[in-house]
Write a protein that holds these residues in place. Structure first.
Motif, PDB file in Angstrom:
ATOM      1  N   VAL A 390       0.836  -1.205   0.000  1.00 21.11           N
ATOM      2  CA  VAL A 390       0.000   0.000   0.000  1.00 21.11           C
ATOM      3  C   VAL A 390       0.871   1.255   0.000  1.00 21.11           C
ATOM      4  CG1 VAL A 390      -1.674   1.283   1.331  1.00 21.11           C
ATOM      5  CG2 VAL A 390      -1.858  -1.191   1.189  1.00 21.11           C
ATOM      6  N   GLY A 391       0.558   2.159  -0.897  1.00 21.02           N
ATOM      7  CA  GLY A 391       1.270   3.436  -0.892  1.00 21.02           C
ATOM      8  C   GLY A 391       2.578   3.438  -1.654  1.00 21.02           C
ATOM      9  N   HIS A 392       3.006   2.279  -2.117  1.00 19.27           N
ATOM     10  CA  HIS A 392       4.277   2.226  -2.854  1.00 19.27           C
ATOM     11  C   HIS A 392       4.034   1.757  -4.270  1.00 19.27           C
ATOM     12  CE1 HIS A 392       7.022   2.458   0.677  1.00 19.27           C
ATOM     13  NE2 HIS A 392       6.010   1.924   1.296  1.00 19.27           N
ATOM     14  N   SER A 393       4.976   2.071  -5.158  1.00 16.71           N
ATOM     15  CA  SER A 393       4.896   1.463  -6.485  1.00 16.71           C
ATOM     16  C   SER A 393       5.787   0.245  -6.543  1.00 16.71           C
ATOM     17  CB  SER A 393       5.307   2.469  -7.556  1.00 16.71           C
ATOM     18  OG  SER A 393       6.608   2.914  -7.283  1.00 16.71           O
ATOM     19  N   HIS A 394       6.735   0.168  -5.635  1.00 14.35           N
ATOM     20  CA  HIS A 394       7.584  -1.009  -5.575  1.00 14.35           C
ATOM     21  C   HIS A 394       8.254  -1.056  -4.205  1.00 14.35           C
ATOM     22  CE1 HIS A 394       9.856   2.362  -7.271  1.00 14.35           C
ATOM     23  NE2 HIS A 394      10.766   1.990  -6.407  1.00 14.35           N
ATOM     24  N   SER A 395       8.678  -2.237  -3.821  1.00 16.00           N
ATOM     25  CA  SER A 395       9.404  -2.347  -2.552  1.00 16.00           C
ATOM     26  C   SER A 395      10.288  -3.573  -2.574  1.00 16.00           C
ATOM     27  CB  SER A 395       8.428  -2.439  -1.380  1.00 16.00           C
ATOM     28  OG  SER A 395       7.922  -3.738  -1.294  1.00 16.00           O
ATOM     29  N   LEU A 396      11.173  -3.637  -1.620  1.00 15.35           N
ATOM     30  CA  LEU A 396      12.142  -4.727  -1.577  1.00 15.35           C
ATOM     31  C   LEU A 396      12.292  -5.235  -0.161  1.00 15.35           C
ATOM     32  CD1 LEU A 396      14.533  -6.394  -2.760  1.00 15.35           C
ATOM     33  CD2 LEU A 396      15.965  -4.415  -2.364  1.00 15.35           C
ATOM     34  N   LEU A 397      12.264  -6.558  -0.023  1.00 13.44           N
ATOM     35  CA  LEU A 397      12.588  -7.185   1.248  1.00 13.44           C
ATOM     36  C   LEU A 397      13.841  -8.004   1.026  1.00 13.44           C
ATOM     37  CD1 LEU A 397      12.013  -8.414   4.111  1.00 13.44           C
ATOM     38  CD2 LEU A 397      10.575 -10.078   2.974  1.00 13.44           C
ATOM     39  N   ALA A 398      14.870  -7.736   1.815  1.00 15.76           N
ATOM     40  CA  ALA A 398      16.082  -8.533   1.689  1.00 15.76           C
ATOM     41  C   ALA A 398      16.216  -9.412   2.926  1.00 15.76           C
ATOM     42  CB  ALA A 398      17.303  -7.622   1.557  1.00 15.76           C
ATOM     43  N   LEU A 399      16.464 -10.695   2.699  1.00 16.06           N
ATOM     44  CA  LEU A 399      16.686 -11.619   3.813  1.00 16.06           C
ATOM     45  C   LEU A 399      18.094 -12.163   3.672  1.00 16.06           C
ATOM     46  CD1 LEU A 399      13.389 -13.685   3.600  1.00 16.06           C
ATOM     47  CD2 LEU A 399      13.988 -12.083   5.398  1.00 16.06           C
ATOM     48  N   ALA A 400      18.886 -12.027   4.683  1.00 14.29           N
ATOM     49  CA  ALA A 400      20.269 -12.468   4.572  1.00 14.29           C
ATOM     50  C   ALA A 400      20.592 -13.483   5.630  1.00 14.29           C
ATOM     51  CB  ALA A 400      21.202 -11.269   4.709  1.00 14.29           C
ATOM     52  N   ASN A 401      21.173 -14.596   5.181  1.00 16.82           N
ATOM     53  CA  ASN A 401      21.745 -15.513   6.145  1.00 16.82           C
ATOM     54  C   ASN A 401      23.213 -15.113   6.226  1.00 16.82           C
ATOM     55  OD1 ASN A 401      22.616 -17.617   7.719  1.00 16.82           O
ATOM     56  ND2 ASN A 401      21.413 -19.157   6.643  1.00 16.82           N
ATOM     57  N   ASN A 402      23.551 -14.385   7.240  1.00 17.24           N
ATOM     58  CA  ASN A 402      24.830 -13.684   7.279  1.00 17.24           C
ATOM     59  C   ASN A 402      25.443 -13.800   8.667  1.00 17.24           C
ATOM     60  OD1 ASN A 402      26.673 -11.361   7.619  1.00 17.24           O
ATOM     61  ND2 ASN A 402      25.938 -10.740   5.621  1.00 17.24           N
ATOM     62  N   THR A 403      26.767 -13.885   8.715  1.00 18.33           N
ATOM     63  CA  THR A 403      27.416 -14.041  10.016  1.00 18.33           C
ATOM     64  C   THR A 403      27.330 -12.780  10.870  1.00 18.33           C
ATOM     65  OG1 THR A 403      29.542 -13.426   9.065  1.00 18.33           O
ATOM     66  CG2 THR A 403      29.040 -15.772   9.205  1.00 18.33           C
ATOM     67  N   CYS A 404      26.695 -11.730  10.364  1.00 21.20           N
ATOM     68  CA  CYS A 404      26.570 -10.516  11.178  1.00 21.20           C
ATOM     69  C   CYS A 404      25.625 -10.688  12.358  1.00 21.20           C
ATOM     70  CB  CYS A 404      26.121  -9.328  10.322  1.00 21.20           C
ATOM     71  SG  CYS A 404      24.474  -9.505   9.645  1.00 21.20           S
ATOM     72  N   VAL A 405      24.934 -11.828  12.436  1.00 21.09           N
ATOM     73  CA  VAL A 405      24.124 -12.081  13.636  1.00 21.09           C
ATOM     74  C   VAL A 405      24.992 -12.464  14.820  1.00 21.09           C
ATOM     75  CG1 VAL A 405      21.964 -12.762  12.572  1.00 21.09           C
ATOM     76  CG2 VAL A 405      23.725 -14.462  12.887  1.00 21.09           C
ATOM     77  N   LYS A 406      26.224 -12.850  14.496  1.00 22.30           N
ATOM     78  CA  LYS A 406      27.087 -13.367  15.555  1.00 22.30           C
ATOM     79  C   LYS A 406      27.271 -12.385  16.715  1.00 22.30           C
ATOM     80  CE  LYS A 406      31.448 -13.894  14.912  1.00 22.30           C
ATOM     81  NZ  LYS A 406      32.784 -14.289  14.417  1.00 22.30           N
ATOM     82  N   PRO A 407      27.576 -11.112  16.475  1.00 18.45           N
ATOM     83  CA  PRO A 407      27.755 -10.174  17.592  1.00 18.45           C
ATOM     84  C   PRO A 407      26.537 -10.117  18.509  1.00 18.45           C
ATOM     85  CG  PRO A 407      28.474  -9.166  15.549  1.00 18.45           C
ATOM     86  CD  PRO A 407      27.868 -10.480  15.180  1.00 18.45           C
ATOM     87  N   THR A 408      25.341 -10.161  17.926  1.00 19.32           N
ATOM     88  CA  THR A 408      24.125 -10.159  18.752  1.00 19.32           C
ATOM     89  C   THR A 408      24.139 -11.346  19.698  1.00 19.32           C
ATOM     90  OG1 THR A 408      22.893  -9.198  16.917  1.00 19.32           O
ATOM     91  CG2 THR A 408      21.608 -10.146  18.695  1.00 19.32           C
ATOM     92  N   PHE A 409      24.495 -12.511  19.168  1.00 21.45           N
ATOM     93  CA  PHE A 409      24.492 -13.713  19.997  1.00 21.45           C
ATOM     94  C   PHE A 409      25.610 -13.679  21.036  1.00 21.45           C
ATOM     95  CE2 PHE A 409      21.126 -14.825  17.620  1.00 21.45           C
ATOM     96  CZ  PHE A 409      21.300 -15.549  16.457  1.00 21.45           C
ATOM     97  N   ILE A 410      26.752 -13.157  20.633  1.00 20.97           N
ATOM     98  CA  ILE A 410      27.874 -13.100  21.572  1.00 20.97           C
ATOM     99  C   ILE A 410      27.539 -12.187  22.741  1.00 20.97           C
ATOM    100  CG2 ILE A 410      30.250 -12.324  21.883  1.00 20.97           C
ATOM    101  CD1 ILE A 410      30.871 -13.246  19.094  1.00 20.97           C
ATOM    102  N   GLU A 411      26.936 -11.053  22.416  1.00 24.69           N
ATOM    103  CA  GLU A 411      26.538 -10.113  23.475  1.00 24.69           C
ATOM    104  C   GLU A 411      25.537 -10.748  24.423  1.00 24.69           C
ATOM    105  OE1 GLU A 411      26.144  -5.987  21.355  1.00 24.69           O
ATOM    106  OE2 GLU A 411      24.925  -6.066  23.196  1.00 24.69           O
ATOM    107  N   LEU A 412      24.610 -11.468  23.827  1.00 21.74           N
ATOM    108  CA  LEU A 412      23.586 -12.138  24.618  1.00 21.74           C
ATOM    109  C   LEU A 412      24.238 -13.106  25.591  1.00 21.74           C
ATOM    110  CD1 LEU A 412      20.525 -12.004  24.538  1.00 21.74           C
ATOM    111  CD2 LEU A 412      20.527 -13.976  23.037  1.00 21.74           C
ATOM    112  N   LYS A 413      25.205 -13.848  25.077  1.00 24.66           N
ATOM    113  CA  LYS A 413      25.889 -14.823  25.905  1.00 24.66           C
ATOM    114  C   LYS A 413      26.651 -14.132  27.033  1.00 24.66           C
ATOM    115  CE  LYS A 413      29.412 -18.364  25.806  1.00 24.66           C
ATOM    116  NZ  LYS A 413      30.498 -18.959  25.073  1.00 24.66           N
TER     117      LYS A 413
END
Lengths: 475, 453
Positions: A390-413
């Protein structure tokens, strides 16, 4: 066409879920002008005749009578769910598809998972079965919850377990809101790590979201509006944070803007499964292409554009900007920078008036600045859906399986270990029946293993790999 | 003789639709540049081959539409019906609800056996409608789950049920830079299985057609529809009625058989490439003229230099002098400059076809030594012009055209396999590591055979 059922657990889960249903109705209303109950609607809604009560058999064809969300609302305190049921969306929910209690989980994963899990198991299974029966072909369960609390985290992951046992063939996509560093819930690291173990073992795909990122995005948009530069030319209902045009237009609550972003994530994720396009990307394809090894199923998402300007013609430059933005740090829904980490796989789901040549041009343009793992140098999965949001003429969703999640997990730990070393608040958990110290050690061990897997992959980054030698054929 | 088309998966159905559309618009056009009688004969031959007529007179395509999810088929059926000039048989489709999830194993091991009976029933019905069945053409992509996995299974079933019929797989080679992450696995598994059941594989590469659209057709924002229309045009140029040398004044009655006979002398060599010239935007057609010598010269050099289209041809490449052997190389590092052929077929349509000199294609140094040059090369000439092109030439070639793409796909798949990435998604549905190894072995064998021509 397949159906999906949304299970929203806990305060956060239900608030996000509420925004999701609101925006879903808005999206379908924009597309479905004739008021006919079509396949696209059936993926998330049932059509019932209100005269026989909300529980009546679904009407499969013809005009829309009354739409009921394929949802199960679970919360161990009543406040949030009651508010939903008294609000403008009350008719969308089947009054029988709720499970509530009064006292809440006290931000305690063990209370949510072990205590309430055990208590409500039968009830939950029964209601899940009911919603599954209403589906012609059930493809996916979406769980929405937060990791830091007690209900969403504990009971939410209990439901995840249950889904695997009772419906092993159906995909389980989990949208998890991770606590930020300054979370005011002291025990959130315990809750999150205990929940992580469940996500590692029982989810097909996890879409982690961090409040900090959502907050930054909201601020960015507010700044743009307030700076007056673009304000008047910005289409209000195009804001990824906006509820404009949806049922709930009165007072916007503080988390509404942030929750709208997550709601839009889910809408975009399922758009190709609901609407037609020249290259469809269904949910099972997302799981197939983005999960190279069973435990590495954490997908970093980004949505662009955040808003649309009112002018009609979109020159390619702006289209290309959309693609560039999808990879920038400040469009990600967690605090992560995929560009400087290692990609295992990447999916681009484009909606609206975009053609395959635009897609290919941008992939060519961007891939040299991204690092892909050696065995997946061209690890791109693409989808084109003709219907824009709604409201757009186009849009993009990017899904990445990327090692950049690692810092989030390390911090959590690290936050977990800080508390665990001192055994702080541990007794609240251990006094729950079924909870033992081993639950904690196993959970942190599971998290450590996951982090290690990401470490091993990161070690290969930038190392020129030698191609394995091919099979030799005797001539 | 009639051909039954089986459209598999999203790609197969989208392309199949464009093919029938293109065939129909060609026969209805007045651009034939021939006598009314000739035109009528062409129309009748095309209709017999691809359509049957229902009472209303609307031609119905001899096709079976298969997909594991409903959206594409329902769109395909309705768009065809809306055209007013042809349609699909409303009963002749099979779909499910959930799709194959880009998973070859799901398409092959789960959907295949589960739906074998229903699908083969539909095929049987279409086959029975034909007075004489000339064979089957399947259209599928290699990258996805249904077209590739279920397509491989259906091809096997076709072979089992119709052991003496010709089966041609029309396969779409995915873009090199991913459409689907596991496309290389899916391609390897599909190609190896098709090789065992089909008579020949006719390949269209998305990258090549995309270039044609960009550079020759001048399309700015290329959509899949544009790509599919070019593919449909190229297929039409091969499958529309033609005169074969032996056929006399009538159109050939056994198109698939003729194709196999001329191009596939040995079961180890089944990979056919297709080139068609000229390709120009429709708006430019009235203003362009081409000469046969020019077209033939370009086509020959496209063959020799393995060019993807008529622009950017490497004119430096020359056939090796007679008597010397062509360098053979297995490694991808040394590109094979000269494209050695096993057999070639040139199809000419339009004005003055009978006067065209094709001697340059009969040069023995283009070919391996096994066949006589007279047998290795064939030409079909048809004066009736095709699809508004005054002159049109197609080359169907059994040569090293596809060696590089094949080698590349196998290499990438092997690279991924070495890390065992995504394998759990396949074993979940019953395709084990051994099955992968078998497929790799089969294709390495094919690569080796084509490399040492």
């Amino acid at each position: 066409m397949t159906q999906s059922v949304v299970v929203q657990v806990g305060q956060c889960g239900n608030q996000v879920g509420c925004r999701f249903w609101d925006l879903a109705l808005r999206e379908h209303a924009a597309v479905n002008k004739k008021g006919i109950y079509d396949e696209a609607l059936s993926s998330f809604f049932r059509n019932v005749d209100t005269r026989s009560g909300g529980d009546g058999p679904g009407i499969y064809k013809g005009k829309i009578c009354s739409l009921k969300a394929r949802a199960l609302l679970i919360d161990m305190e009543e406040g949030v769910v009651n508010e939903i049921l008294q609000g403008p969306l009350r008719d969308v929910f089947d009054s029988k598809q709720l499970i509530t209690d009064v006292s809440g989980s006290g931000n305690n994963w063990a209370v949510g998972h072990k205590l309430y899990g055990y208590q409500y198991r039968e009830n939950i299974v029964e209601k899940l079965r009911k919603s599954a029966e209403h589906c012609d072909c059930l493809q996916c369960f979406f769980i929405i919850h937060s990791m830091g609390g007690g209900t969403g985290s504990g009971l939410g992951t209990f439901v995840l377990n249950l889904l695997e046992d009772e419906f092993p063939e159906v995909y389980r996509f989990v949208t998890s809101v991770y606590p930020s560093g300054e979370d005011d819930v002291i025990t959130s690291p315990y809750n999150s790590v205990l929940a992580m173990k469940e996500l590692n073992e029982h989810a097909d795909c996890v879409l982690p979201v961090e409040n900090e990122s959502l907050f930054d995005i909201v601020n960015k948009i507010n700044q743009m509006i307030n700076s007056g530069k673009l304000g008047s030319t910005m289409k209000q209902n195009s804001l990824v944070t906006s509820s404009a045009g949806s049922v709930k237009t009165l007072q916007e609550k503080p988390f509404d803007a942030m929750n709208n972003i997550v709601a839009n994530l889910l809408l975009n994720l399922t758009s190709s499964a609901r609407f037609e396009g020249s290259l469809n990307m269904d949910l099972n394809e997302i799981s197939m292409n983005l999960v190279p090894f069973p435990r590495l199923h954490y997908l970093v998402s980004s949505l662009t554009p955040l808003y649309t300007l009112a002018d009609v013609n979109v020159p390619s430059r702006r289209l290309d900007q959309m693609f560039s933005d999808a990879f920038s740090r400040d469009h990600q829904l967690i605090q992560a920078d995929p560009k400087h980490s290692l990609y295992l796989a990447c999916a681009l789901l484009v909606r609206g008036n975009v053609q395959v040549s635009d897609l290919r041009r941008n992939i060519e343009r961007l891939k040299s600045s991204l690092h892909f793992v050696s065995w997946n140098q061209e690890g791109w999965k693409t989808g084109l859906c003709s219907v824009p949001p709604v409201g757009h003429s186009h849009s993009l969703l990017a899904l990445a399986n990327n090692t950049c999640v690692k810092p989030t997990f390390i911090e959590l730990k690290e936050r977990f270990m800080k508390l665990y070393k001192k055994k702080a608040h541990l007794h609240h958990y251990l006094q729950i029946d079924g909870m033992e110290q081993s639950c904690f050690s196993e959970a942190v061990s599971s998290l450590s293993d996951l982090i290690e897997e990401y470490n091993e992959l990161d070690a290969t980054k930038g190392v020129p790999g030698t191609d394995p030698s091919r099979l030799k054929i005797a001539v | 003789m009639s051909i039954v088309t089986v459209q598999l998966g999203q790609c197969g159905n989208q392309i199949g639709h464009e093919v029938f559309q293109s065939l129909c618009s060609d026969i209805r056009g007045t651009h034939g540049l021939c006598s009314k009688k000739e035109n009528q004969s062409y129309q009748d031959a095309c209709k017999e081959r691809f359509f049957w007529e229902e009472e209303s007179g609307v031609p119905v395509a001899r096709a079976v539409l298969v997909d594991m999810e409903p959206k594409v088929i329902s769109q395909t059926l309705s768009t065809a019906a809306r055209s007013g000039c042809w349609k699909y048989n409303n009963q002749s489709h099979f779909c499910q609800k959930q799709g194959s999830g880009n998973n070859w194993a799901n398409g092959y091991s789960v959907h295949g056996p589960r739906h074998k009976e229903s699908i083969m029933n539909l095929v049987q019905k279409e086959a029975e409608k034909c007075d004489r069945l000339g064979g089957f053409v399947t259209i599928m992509s290699l990258a996805g789950g249904t077209g590739s996995g279920l397509g491989a299974f259906v091809t096997q079933c076709l072979r089992d049920a119709f052991p003496t019929s010709f089966i041609l797989n029309h396969v779409i080679w995915p873009y090199g830079t991913g459409e689907v992450i596991v496309q290389n696995y899916n391609s390897v598994l599909t190609l190896s299985h098709l090789y065992r059941s089909a008579d020949a594989l006719l390949v269209h590469e998305n990258d090549v057609i995309h270039k044609v659209c960009a550079q020759l057709m001048n399309i700015k924002h290329i959509s899949f529809r544009d790509v599919n229309q070019v593919i449909a045009h190229q297929l039409g140029s091969v499958f529309q009625p033609t005169h074969t040398p032996e056929g006399g004044p009538n159109y050939s009655r056994n198109p698939l058989g003729d194709l196999m006979e001329t191009l596939v002398p040995h079961p180890e060599f089944k990979m056919l490439g297709l080139r068609n010239i000229p390709q120009i935007p429709e708006t430019s057609l009235p203003y362009s003229t081409f000469s046969w010598p020019g077209l033939i010269k370009h086509l020959r050099q496209m063959l020799i230099a393995n060019a993807q289209m008529e622009e950017g041809i490497d004119w430096q490449v020359r056939p090796p002098p007679a008597g010397s052997s062509t360098p053979s190389s297995h490694s991808t590092k040394r590109p094979l400059h000269f494209n050695t052929s096993i057999a070639n077929l040139v199809i000419l349509r339009g004005k003055d076809v009978h006067s065209v000199d094709l001697g340059s294609f009969q040069d023995p140094c283009l070919y391996t030594s096994w066949l006589n040059p007279q047998d290795a090369f064939n030409a079909w000439r048809t004066p009736r012009a095709f699809n508004k092109y005054e002159k049109s030439a197609s080359l169907v070639s059994n040569s090293q055209f596809l060696l590089k793409p094949l080698d590349s796909v196998v290499g990438k798949a092997w690279n991924m396999f070495a890390s065992r990435a995504y394998i759990h998604q396949y074993t979940k549905f019953g395709i084990e590591e051994e099955d992968f190894l078998d497929s790799f072995t089969t294709l390495e064998q094919v690569i080796s055979s084509y490399s040492t021509l």
